[in-house]
Structures are given as C-alpha cells and as structure tokens.
Write an enzyme that holds these catalytic residues in place. Structure first.
Site, short mmCIF file in Angstrom:
data_model
loop_
_atom_site.label_atom_id
_atom_site.label_comp_id
_atom_site.label_asym_id
_atom_site.label_seq_id
_atom_site.Cartn_x
_atom_site.Cartn_y
_atom_site.Cartn_z
N GLU A 1 -6.08 3.71 0.34
CA GLU A 1 -6.41 3.27 -1.02
C GLU A 1 -7.51 2.21 -0.96
O GLU A 1 -8.43 2.21 -1.79
CB GLU A 1 -5.15 2.72 -1.69
CG GLU A 1 -5.31 2.50 -3.17
CD GLU A 1 -4.01 2.07 -3.87
OE1 GLU A 1 -2.92 2.25 -3.28
OE2 GLU A 1 -4.11 1.54 -4.99
N GLU B 1 4.67 -3.34 -5.03
CA GLU B 1 4.69 -2.32 -6.08
C GLU B 1 4.88 -0.93 -5.45
O GLU B 1 5.69 -0.13 -5.92
CB GLU B 1 3.39 -2.37 -6.89
CG GLU B 1 3.24 -1.23 -7.89
CD GLU B 1 1.81 -0.70 -7.95
OE1 GLU B 1 0.86 -1.50 -8.12
OE2 GLU B 1 1.64 0.53 -7.79
N HIS B 2 4.17 -0.66 -4.37
CA HIS B 2 4.32 0.64 -3.70
C HIS B 2 5.75 0.82 -3.19
O HIS B 2 6.33 1.89 -3.35
CB HIS B 2 3.36 0.73 -2.51
CG HIS B 2 2.02 1.29 -2.86
ND1 HIS B 2 1.44 2.32 -2.16
CD2 HIS B 2 1.15 0.96 -3.84
CE1 HIS B 2 0.26 2.60 -2.69
NE2 HIS B 2 0.05 1.78 -3.70
N HIS C 1 0.73 -5.93 -4.61
CA HIS C 1 0.43 -4.50 -4.70
C HIS C 1 1.27 -3.69 -3.71
O HIS C 1 1.78 -2.61 -4.02
CB HIS C 1 -1.07 -4.28 -4.47
CG HIS C 1 -1.46 -2.85 -4.36
ND1 HIS C 1 -1.72 -2.25 -3.16
CD2 HIS C 1 -1.59 -1.89 -5.32
CE1 HIS C 1 -2.03 -0.98 -3.39
NE2 HIS C 1 -1.96 -0.74 -4.68
#
Lengths: 433, 424
Positions: free
Chosen positions: B142, B69-70, B66
């Site tokens: 997040e 991905e950022h 993740h």
C-alpha cells in the site's frame, strides 16, 4: 421494507426521451441530458470536447463568469459536462443538480431555469461569425489533449485502457472515452462546428429528472426548453458488436514505465451468455469472481496467497467484456496470473460453495437498492437501462438478483474466455528505447 | 439523556447522547431510504504519535493507527470481519486520517447484526504476532502504491514544507522502515489506550428505530469509563519549514500544490467559524465562479484539475490550492495578487451570491450519508454541531473574508510543492 420509487416516461419529441423519478427524500433535484453518440474513432475526440466547449458560454451567458453568476442565483446549482463510454456508445451531455424548491424562496422555478440553461448550452452556444468561439475551442482542445496524456498518471486505469485498446483493436470499443490523441490534435473550429451542427438533428437524446416536482411539470419544462432542437432522421442506436469468442490464442502485450508496482490487466469475452443476456446473472457472476471482498479473486489471490495488492473484476454488460485488474510485485506477475486463471477454471467447473453465490447475490441486491438512495446513481443506472432498451427499475434488478441460481452463474462462467493480457512493468526511465 | 434535536430549516433531525462510558452517540433518522449506515470513529489517527501513558511520554513510529485499522478486522479464529459482513450483503470499510480512525458499513437489511459485528471487532482485538508480521507485506504494498501516486507525493511534499516537526507531515500509512518497527504488543497497547468509549463516536444514519440503536450501543460497548492518553501539542512557527519542495516523476503535466498554515488549537464553535471563514475566503478567491479562476482557465494556466481545500486537524490548520499547471509559479503569483486585491474590499453583490451558493452546497452535502456521518463524528469529537454550520455561515461577513485573506494568504507564509515532469 423497500421503499419503491415512482417513475414516469415521456416521449418529448422524435428521438428524445425523458425519465422522471419522483421522490421527496433528497435535498436536491437533478436533471441530465445525454446525447447517445455511436463510439467512433473519427468523432470520439470531437464528441469528448464538445460538452466542455458548450459549457463555456451561451448566447445569453457568453462566458464562464456570467454562467457561474447565474448558477449562484439559483442557490449554487451545479451544471457540469458529462462524458461516458457505455459499451460502444459515447454519451455526452450535462448533469445538473440544485436545491429542492422547498428550501428556496417561493416561485423561483429552479427546474425551468436550469433546464432552459442546459438547453441553451446545447442549442445556442456562444458563437463568433457563425462558428463556435475560437478561444473556447482552443482551450478545451488543449485540455482534452492534456487529459488524454494524463491517462498515464493513473497506472491502474491506464493499464485497463491499454488492454481494451489492444484486445479490441478491430472493434469500435477500442476507442477510448476521450478519443485518440491524433484525432484530438486535428480538431479545428471549423471541423468541430460542422460536427456539432451535423450531430444535433440525428442524435438520440436521453433526459433524466429526479426530485420532488410533478413529472408533468418537468415534461413541460423540457418540451419548452428543447423546442428548437432540430430533428431529422434519428440514427438508430447501433447495437454493440459482441465477440462471442477470441479470434485465436491469448494475445500478450506489455509496456514499461517508471513505477514501483507492476500492473496486470486481463481481458475476457463473456461469450455465449451475451446471446440472451440475463443482466442479474451477469452481475452476480462478476461479483462472485472479483466484484466484492468475498470474491474468489480477492479471497484467494490477495488474502490467502498475498500475490497482489489489489485485484478486482469489472464487467461492461453492454459489450460483454470482463476485465480483471491487479497490482502485483513484478516477481509475482506469473504466479498471480496463474492463480487468477486457476480460480476461473474452478468456477467454470462449478467448484464454488453456496455461500459465495449468496454473498454475491446479496451484494447486487444491496447495490441496486442503494441506487435508489442516490440521485447520481439513479441517473447512471437509468441511462444504462435506456441504452439497453430495458423498461425496468433498479428495484426490479434487485428482485431478479434474488432469483439467480447456481445454474445461471455457471452458464456465465462457462462462456468466459481469456482474450488478451496487458502488463505494465517497472522500467528505468533512463531506459530509452 | 437521549435528546432529540430538530433543524427545521435544513429538514434534518437527530438524537444525541453521551453515554455513561463516555461514548458519543448520534442517531440521524432518514425516512424513505433503503440504506442504513453506521460509522464508528476513534479519535486517534496517524498524527497521534506521541502521548503520555502512566506519566511517561511515549513515541511511536508513523503508521501505527493505520496498521491497527488493518488488524482490527481480524476476528477470533482468523476469520475476517469484512468477509463476515460482506457475506450478509453489507458494504464495510475503514479509513485512517491524521486525526481519526473510522470503521463503517452500510446495508439494506440485517443492520443490527452488522452493528453488533462492527462494535465487536473494533473494540475487541484478535490479532496475533504472526498475523501482524504477515500484514507488513500488505501494508508495504500500500505504501509503495501511494508512492507511485503523484497526488499523494505532491500533498505530502506540501506538508513537509509547511511543518517542521508536527507528525501531520508524515504519511498516515507510514514508511517501509517505520512499519517494520511495529509489533503486536505496540498495537495492543495503542488499542487499549485509545479504543475506549470516551474516545469514540458512533453515528448511525437511516430509517431505523433510534431507541433500539441507543439500547444496542449501550449493551455492546464496555460499561467502564476511561480516558484516552493526552497527546503532545506541537508548537510550530507560523512561517513554513521550507518554501519549496519538489520531486520528479513520470507525469503528463507538471503538478503543484501551494498552501500555508493558518490558526492552531481552535476549539468548538470558534473552530467551525474559522473553518467556514476559511472556506468562504478560498471560495471567493479560487472557486470556479471566481474572476481569477475564470482568467487562469481562459488563459490555459490551469485546467479542471485545479482545486482548493482547507483542512483542520490535530490542532493545526492549513489551506492548499493546486492542480496541473506547467507555469505553477505564475499561478501562485496571480493568486497572491488577487488575494491582495480582494483583501482591500470584496464586491458586496459577488460575496452575497457566493454565500447563497455555499448555502446550497451545504444543503446538497446532506444527501450523502457518508458525509453526514463523517462530519457529525468530527463535530462530536471537536465539540460542535455540524447541523448548525449553515446558520453560523450566515453571520460571516465580507470583512471576515478580507481579514482572512490579508492575514493568511501572503507570500512569506506560502509553500510550493511541485512534481516536475521526468521524461520517459
């Protein structure tokens, strides 16, 4: 090359309009019926529960199981209650979709059957002793009450909802889509049945179809299905009450909740730009401010300064209210708000670059041309057009967005004024007030 | 060979090819649509935590896929690919699941420019030590936000109950502690190991010339073939790790999610068949058209938040059902009883009409570009053809469904995750 969709309008009977969008590109057909009710605190909860009660059973399909069995035979057609708030209109009704007849056996006439079922739901509900069934009303009333209480679960929309309630306390707009808890608790079989019977003859109805069938065939199906709809004096759809500028200084509200991240909601009046609304300019201005990832708020408040986790703006074009919503660490609440206000001041001053305007325009063009690729999106946009009395197509909005000038958006920015702020802060749950 | 496949019964067609560098390419032409979509997926997700690199097993903290991905969006010079593409009017986004990282955009015009940007930023990382450190703050937010979300909490509660060690039980986003261990070096190593063409799928959907899509894909990806590392195949017992997982939150209604593990390590069409059997079984048992749902709903035990799901990822599979329910335990009991009843024999007419409806649902799902791309990419990675799902479903019988319910939906296999209401 944009593929234009053909659309056709019909006046079915007094206060009932049908919009047909003709295309073969989808695997499904879609039909919706929307009763356009004026948003009002006395009736909102009753309106909200009504489609759910009607969906429970009809004269010929008296319970959920028999409705579902019937829908299964229509290749799993879906028929769902719909409840929407658009400006000061509360739209209630049903949305159905079903496979295109090209994929079904011959002569199933799914459209007629679905329209008939929808009309029966609206006009011939399951009754007991001349009233809506007690068990259906009671369960759906409980569900509505649970839904109203559940608004707390989604902190983001909870904060926005609270802001609207406080900011517009003297306007009908303050009434939430689901109505208020107090009114929901008062619903009885008698009051709901009475309301239902009074509503039908006077409510304006928007019907929508999108799919491959001949529009005249759809119009016939609708006329036949709804032939027993009582029609009296149609209450003209009352225009939204537009507040051009805040009543006084910015009003501040806050609440505490057990959460890890604070929420900031800021409500603005669009103001002067609502006098002769240029829809494309309004949407472009909103996109530029906080509607897209290249927007002022996203780029500055979130990306450059890391003052929040999310920030975006949303616009109710019917009502002329613009809402900024953000998730912020408590210690950054002040800084985030200051930066948001500073960015808006810059925009009002015309301090923005051409690429920002171009990006925002493109986002509106993309959004409206993409609408043509989705039946639910077409349905929603045509309801908006219908409510605004606009006889246009989504492609027209895209074309208008291409034309939006620097001066157009500047005019919108200059008019917007902050009216109220709502913050949802972290508070210990042991903290009983 | 760039080969055209026709699926006349559902009115679809597509072109497929495995390029020399190992990239799976799927091109779906769609006439009369304004939008075009490209979906680039990497067969690497949040649960791919332990893998073998140069003969050594490596353990990575949760949240790496993740995080990557950022950071993938960062372009040379610090600009952001999302901004660059949004300026052109495209909608760009990405997501990370337990088994996949996917980057996708849709647009009206400039499709090939956007495709070039997409492939460029996904395959060539530009992040730095500083930008990785900065990102930690954003991701920590997040994580915090997800911890406020009751649906997220009840879901991972269930997974922790079901799985003892399989990393699918840990949130894809990671935890505050786990992401603090992530470095630019680790991200680079994961990128160069997993972001290789043979471990990726490109799906495009829209009215664009298929040959041009193919030629661009061939030109824009690296020519080299290399294989992604092997991942740990976890062994899990069939029984759940815990029978009950609960937490307290400020929610308006008590929330529950119950579920059980099902088969593991299925491949290709066998997996599709099992997934469809699971979906039909749960459908017959729990869908809105089921007798049980109608009873539970009428009695006010469940409301419209009630739903069910079947998931198959990272070599494991499980089903779940839940929603708001004050008397969650009673709902679970009733589900078990009904499963017992159905596994003794399902009414033929009922099953036939549920299957007819399910076929309608499959067809309806083809309207959505995003759904098409996601499922075609999953299929390409999993060795099956999503467009054939409808025809496989035809062969699933009452007996298959009875067998599924009898085997998998039993009290000893079930875990219950609940969120209890904490008073304000």
């Amino acid at each position: 090359m944009v593929v234009l969709l053909r659309s056709y309008s019909y006046d079915i009977m007094r206060g009932v309009r049908l919009k047909c969008v003709s295309t073969r590109k989808f695997k499904t057909g879609a039909v919706s019926v929307s009763l356009v009710c004026p948003l009002d605190k006395k009736t909102a909860a009753m309106n909200a529960v009504l489609p759910y009660v009607l969906r429970r059973g009809t004269a010929s399909h008296p319970d959920m199981l028999s409705i579902e069995a019937y829908l299964d035979e229509l290749y799993g057609a879906r028929l769902e209650p719909v409840l929407r708030k658009r400006g000061e209109a509360q739209c209630i009704g049903f949305y159905a979709d079903f496979i295109d007849e090209a994929f079904a056996e011959k002569n199933v006439r799914i459209i007629e059957k679905t329209v008939d079922l929808m009309a029966e739901m609206l006009l011939m509900p399951a009754v007991a002793g001349g009233r809506l069934r007690r068990d259906y009303v009671e369960t759906e009333k409980d569900n509505l009450i649970a839904d109203i209480k559940a608004e707390l679960n989604d902190r983001r929309s909870y904060a926005s909802g609270k802001l609207i309630e406080k900011m517009c306390d003297k306007e009908r707009y303050s009434v939430p889509k689901l109505g208020r808890l107090k009114e929901a608790e008062k619903i009885t079989v008698a009051t709901l049945t009475k309301h239902y019977r009074e509503l039908l003859p006077k409510v304006a109805i928007e019907i929508f179809y999108c799919g491959s069938a001949d529009p005249d065939r759809v119009a016939r199906a609708v006329k036949t299905g709804f032939r027993s709809l009582p029609r009296g004096e149609i209450a003209p759809f009352t225009a939204n009450e537009i507040i051009y500028s805040p009543r006084g200084p910015v009003r501040e509200f806050s609440e505490e909740l057990d959460l890890t991240q604070s929420r900031l909601a800021m409500g603005y009046r669009v103001g002067e730009a609502m006098r002769r609304p240029n829809q494309a300019a309004l949407m472009t201005a909103n996109a530029m401010l906080g509607g897209v990832p290249t927007s002022r708020l996203f780029m500055n408040v979130r990306e450059k300064q890391s003052l929040c986790y999310y920030v975006s703006s949303g616009l109710d074009r019917h009502k002329g209210v613009l809402l900024i919503s953000s998730g912020v660490d408590e210690e950054k609440l002040g800084a985030a708000r200051e930066e948001i206000e500073r960015q808006i001041a810059l925009l009002k001053n015309g301090e923005f670059e051409d690429w920002e305007l171009e990006a925002a325009k493109k986002s509106i063009v993309t959004a409206y041309l993409s609408v043509c690729d989705s039946q639910p999106a077409l349905e929603s946009v045509y309801l908006d057009f219908g409510l605004s009395g606009l006889d246009i197509a989504p492609e027209d909005v895209a074309a208008l967005a291409e034309e939006v000038s620097r001066e157009d958006v500047l005019e919108v920015f200059r008019g917007i004024e902050l009216d109220a702020v709502f913050t949802l802060k972290k508070g210990g749950s042991e903290d009983v007030h | 060979m760039f080969t055209k496949y026709e699926y006349g019964r559902i009115g679809e067609q597509c072109y497929r090819e495995k390029l020399d560098n190992g990239l799976s390419l799927v091109v779906v032409p769609k006439k009369d649509f304004n939008r075009s979509l490209a979906f680039l997926s990497v067969n690497y997700g949040g649960a791919d935590r332990r893998y073998k690199l140069n003969g050594q097993w490596i353990d990575t903290p949760s949240g790496v896929a993740h995080f990557l991905e950022h950071k993938a969006f960062e372009l040379e010079g610090g600009e952001d690919a999302m901004t660059a593409m949004t300026k052109r009017g495209a909608n760009v986004n990405a997501f990370t699941s337990s088994e996949m990282t996917a980057y996708h955009f849709d647009c009206i015009d400039g499709f090939f420019d956007n495709l070039e940007t997409l492939i460029g930023f996904v395959t060539q990382p530009h992040f730095t030590e500083e930008s990785v450190e900065r990102e930690k703050g954003i991701i920590a937010q997040e994580i915090k936000m997800s911890e406020d979300d009751p649906d997220h909490v009840v879901y991972y509660g269930l997974l922790r109950g079901l799985f003892k060690k399989h990393p699918i039980k840990d949130p894809v986003v990671g935890t505050a502690e786990s992401i603090s261990e992530i470095t630019a070096e680790l991200l680079r190593s994961c990128h160069s190991s997993f972001y290789v063409p043979s471990n990726m799928t490109l799906v495009t959907v829209g009215d664009r010339d298929p040959i041009e899509v193919r030629d661009r894909a061939e030109r824009l990806f690296s020519k080299n073939y290399s294989e992604a590392p092997a991942r740990e195949a976890y062994k899990e017992k069939q029984e759940p790790a815990k029978k009950l997982v609960s937490s307290d939150m400020e929610v308006s209604e008590r929330l529950f999610l119950a579920g059980a593990k099902t088969k593991s390590n299925l491949k290709g069409e066998e997996a599709v068949r099992f997934n469809l059997t699971a979906a039909l079984s749960l459908n017959a048992l729990l869908s809105e058209a089921s007798p049980l749902y109608s009873e539970l709903y009428s009695e006010g035990l469940v409301n419209e938040t009630f739903s069910y799901d079947f998931e198959s990822a990272n070599g494991v599979s499980f089903f779940s059902f839940g929603g708001e329910a004050e008397r969650a335990e009673e709902v679970v009991d009733r589900v078990i009883k009904e499963a017992e009843r159905l596994s003794g024999g399902i009414d033929r007419a009922y099953f036939a009409r549920r299957k007819k409806a399910a076929a309608g649902d499959e067809l309806r799902a083809l309207n959505s570009f995003d759904n098409l791309a996601y499922n075609l990419a999953l299929g390409a990675a999993g060795g099956y053809d999503y467009f054939n799902a409808a025809s496989i479903m035809k062969d699933i019988s009452e007996e298959d469904v009875c067998g599924f319910l009898k085997t998998w939906l039993t009290p000893e296999r079930l875990t219950l995750s609940v969120i209890n209401r904490k008073e304000r």
